[in-house]
Every structure is written in structure tokens, then in C-alpha cells.
Design a protein around this motif. Structure first.
Motif, PDB file in Angstrom:
ATOM      1  N   GLN A  86      48.269  55.974  16.797  1.00 18.84           N
ATOM      2  CA  GLN A  86      46.979  56.943  16.736  1.00 18.84           C
ATOM      3  C   GLN A  86      47.548  58.178  17.524  1.00 18.84           C
ATOM      4  OE1 GLN A  86      43.951  56.786  15.220  1.00 18.84           O
ATOM      5  NE2 GLN A  86      44.630  54.931  14.593  1.00 18.84           N
ATOM      6  N   GLY A  87      47.315  59.304  16.525  1.00 22.53           N
ATOM      7  CA  GLY A  87      47.818  60.545  16.933  1.00 22.53           C
ATOM      8  C   GLY A  87      47.605  61.045  18.568  1.00 22.53           C
ATOM      9  N   ASN A  88      46.390  60.930  18.975  1.00 25.38           N
ATOM     10  CA  ASN A  88      46.045  61.156  20.218  1.00 25.38           C
ATOM     11  C   ASN A  88      47.108  60.195  21.372  1.00 25.38           C
ATOM     12  OD1 ASN A  88      44.528  58.948  19.551  1.00 25.38           O
ATOM     13  ND2 ASN A  88      42.943  59.411  21.209  1.00 25.38           N
ATOM     14  N   GLU A  89      47.202  58.965  20.982  1.00 23.55           N
ATOM     15  CA  GLU A  89      47.963  58.125  21.720  1.00 23.55           C
ATOM     16  C   GLU A  89      49.187  58.417  21.923  1.00 23.55           C
ATOM     17  OE1 GLU A  89      46.915  54.143  20.244  1.00 23.55           O
ATOM     18  OE2 GLU A  89      45.216  54.168  21.078  1.00 23.55           O
ATOM     19  N   TRP A  90      49.932  58.722  20.401  1.00 20.05           N
ATOM     20  CA  TRP A  90      51.263  59.198  20.639  1.00 20.05           C
ATOM     21  C   TRP A  90      51.558  60.427  21.289  1.00 20.05           C
ATOM     22  CZ3 TRP A  90      53.264  63.734  17.565  1.00 20.05           C
ATOM     23  CH2 TRP A  90      54.627  63.670  17.528  1.00 20.05           C
ATOM     24  N   LEU A  91      50.572  61.374  21.237  1.00 16.41           N
ATOM     25  CA  LEU A  91      50.742  62.608  21.785  1.00 16.41           C
ATOM     26  C   LEU A  91      50.914  62.448  23.307  1.00 16.41           C
ATOM     27  CD1 LEU A  91      48.689  65.286  19.831  1.00 16.41           C
ATOM     28  CD2 LEU A  91      51.219  65.171  19.917  1.00 16.41           C
ATOM     29  N   SER A  92      50.089  61.589  24.061  1.00 15.58           N
ATOM     30  CA  SER A  92      49.840  61.176  25.344  1.00 15.58           C
ATOM     31  C   SER A  92      50.938  60.566  25.583  1.00 15.58           C
ATOM     32  CB  SER A  92      48.738  60.236  25.499  1.00 15.58           C
ATOM     33  OG  SER A  92      47.386  60.900  25.470  1.00 15.58           O
ATOM     34  N   LEU A  93      51.674  59.711  24.876  1.00 10.86           N
ATOM     35  CA  LEU A  93      53.000  59.035  25.438  1.00 10.86           C
ATOM     36  C   LEU A  93      54.067  60.117  25.566  1.00 10.86           C
ATOM     37  CD1 LEU A  93      54.662  56.655  25.655  1.00 10.86           C
ATOM     38  CD2 LEU A  93      55.082  56.299  23.321  1.00 10.86           C
ATOM     39  N   VAL A  94      54.029  60.915  24.700  1.00 15.16           N
ATOM     40  CA  VAL A  94      55.346  62.217  24.651  1.00 15.16           C
ATOM     41  C   VAL A  94      54.848  62.862  26.035  1.00 15.16           C
ATOM     42  CG1 VAL A  94      55.981  64.288  23.641  1.00 15.16           C
ATOM     43  CG2 VAL A  94      55.753  62.219  22.253  1.00 15.16           C
ATOM     44  N   ALA A  95      53.416  63.168  26.287  1.00 14.98           N
ATOM     45  CA  ALA A  95      53.122  63.829  27.376  1.00 14.98           C
ATOM     46  C   ALA A  95      53.590  63.197  28.751  1.00 14.98           C
ATOM     47  CB  ALA A  95      51.763  63.997  27.654  1.00 14.98           C
TER      48      ALA A  95
END
Length: 243
Positions: A86-95
Motif C-alpha cells: 500500500q502506498g502509505n506503507e511503502w512511504l513509511s518504510l522508506v521513511a
């Protein structure tokens, strides 16, 4: 890619400025510039990394070719997981990986230039005063500050009478009301840059994640906000619905 050797901060204050500039650049990539960031992280390309620079710019690029590299390298292959999460989960992982990289770069400089125990502790304390990139991107920073003010007060400030934003200069409120606004929202952090609320700036709240943003960070003016019925921040605008 910016040359790593061109800028070598040597004091605690210089290393902290370097950290803050790189952090701000990476926050931009994961919030206000998220659409461009998403496009650049093509899973069909080779191992890609997200770099932040002291100039508050960001870049998606291949890792450095030098072995060992001039600076610690960020996480490899952030693009491969883009379409599998999911987009928000991917962004959180990158963060999360970005936070780890920022700390490694800061303490690399500390080790290189001989920071003692007191210097290292001071540097960490300065860094620790800022919310992490993960906290900004995921909304955790906002949730932490929200505990200090009631849900009712936040709901009132989101009313249409306040044009979905806040900023005393545009509404001509009296000084006492400005002081109350500062006290109530002084701990609120911008969901894009992570900086604190100030009453002389226009802010707008996302109706999806309920995070507040500087109008300048998300390119929304008070006049434009008047015509927005339901505002969605850049992060929420790119989220894909769950199947």
C-alpha cells in the motif's frame, strides 16, 4: 548527484544544520513532492536510493560507485517494493530507512572530526528534538501533539468559518485570541516540513489524515482554500484504496 566531499561540517552546529537540510529534503520527497518521488521509483530500474542534501533538495539515484563510499549509503532498492505494498506503507518504510541513514551520516561526521562524548550527546539531543521522518510521514508526530489539545478544539478550528486553515494575520483577530491560538497549537507540526505552528502563517488541515500543513508547503493560499470543500494532502491524494 551532489558531491559529498564538497561539504564537510566540522562542529556540532554544522553537523546539525547538515542533518536538518538533508531531513527537510527527504521529507519533501515523501510529502509535498510525493508524486514525483513515486514516478522516479520505477520498479523496473536497478537498485535506487533516496538521497537528501544539505540544500534541502532530494534525489532518487543509483548508489555511489566508490568502494567504500565517501559517505554512508542509504537503503538500496527502495523502488522494488513500490507496487507490492500500500502506498502509505511503502512511504513509511522508506521513511524509516531514511531516518537510519540520516543518523549514520551525522555520526559519521562526528566520528570523522573527533566529537567527544559531550559533543555526541549534544548532537543527539538536538536531533532528538525534531520529529523523525517516519513520524512526519505517518502522522505519528501529529498524533503525539494532539494529546495536548482536545478533539473538540481541533474540530472547531476545522470549521468553514476558519476557511479550513488558520493564521491570525488573514482574519484580523484580536491579540488575546492570537495568544490563545499560539498556546493551543504551538506544538502542532507541519505534516510536510515538520516545523512548528506559528500564528502568523496560513495553515490547512487534511480532511483524510487530519494533519496540518503550512499553506506554502502544499501550495495552498487562503484564497484557494476558500474554494476547497474537502482538502486532501499530497500523501493522501496518492494513496490507493485497499482491494
Amino acid at each position: 548527484m551532489e558531491a559529498a566531499a564538497a561539504y564537510n561540517p566540522r562542529s556540532v552546529e554544522e553537523v546539525f544544520r547538515d542533518f536538518k537540510g538533508r531531513r527537510n529534503g527527504m521529507i519533501k520527497a515523501l510529502t509535498t513532492d510525493v508524486e514525483a518521488f513515486f514516478r522516479q521509483c520505477d520498479p523496473e530500474k536497478e537498485n535506487l536510493c533516496l538521497y537528501g542534501f544539505p540544500s534541502e533538495q532530494w534525489e532518487v539515484n543509483l548508489p555511489a560507485e566508490e568502494v567504500p563510499p565517501e559517505l554512508p549509503e542509504p537503503a538500496l532498492g527502495i523502488n522494488f517494493a513500490r507496487d507490492g505494498m500500500q502506498g502509505n506503507e511503502w512511504l513509511s518504510l522508506v521513511a524509516v530507512h531514511s531516518d537510519a541513514w540520516l543518523l549514520s551520516v551525522a555520526f559519521y561526521f562526528g566520528a570523522r572530526f573527533g566529537f567527544d562524548k559531550a559533543d555526541r550527546k549534544r548532537l543527539f539531543n538536538m536531533i532528538n528534538e525534531l520529529p523523525t521522518i517516519f513520524e512526519v510521514v505517518s502522522g505519528h508526530a501529529k498524533k503525539q501533539t494532539r494529546e495536548k489539545s482536545s478533539v473538540t478544539n481541533h474540530s472547531n478550528n476545522k470549521s468553514k468559518s476558519n476557511t479550513k486553515g488558520r493564521g491570525s494575520a488573514s482574519h484580523g483577530e484580536i491579540d488575546d485570541e492570537d495568544d490563545e491560538d499560539d498556546e493551543e497549537h504551538g506544538d502542532t507540526l507541519c505534516g510536510a516540513c515538520g516545523e512548528n505552528y506559528a500564528s502568523d502563517e496560513f495553515w490547512i488541515c487534511c480532511d483524510m489524515c487530519e494533519r496540518w500543513f503550512h499553506g506554502t508547503c502544499v501550495k495552498i493560499t487562503p484564497a484557494k482554500a476558500e474554494h476547497i470543500k474537502h482538502y486532501k494532502c499530497p500523501g493522501c491524494s496518492t494513496k490507493r484504496p485497499r482491494p
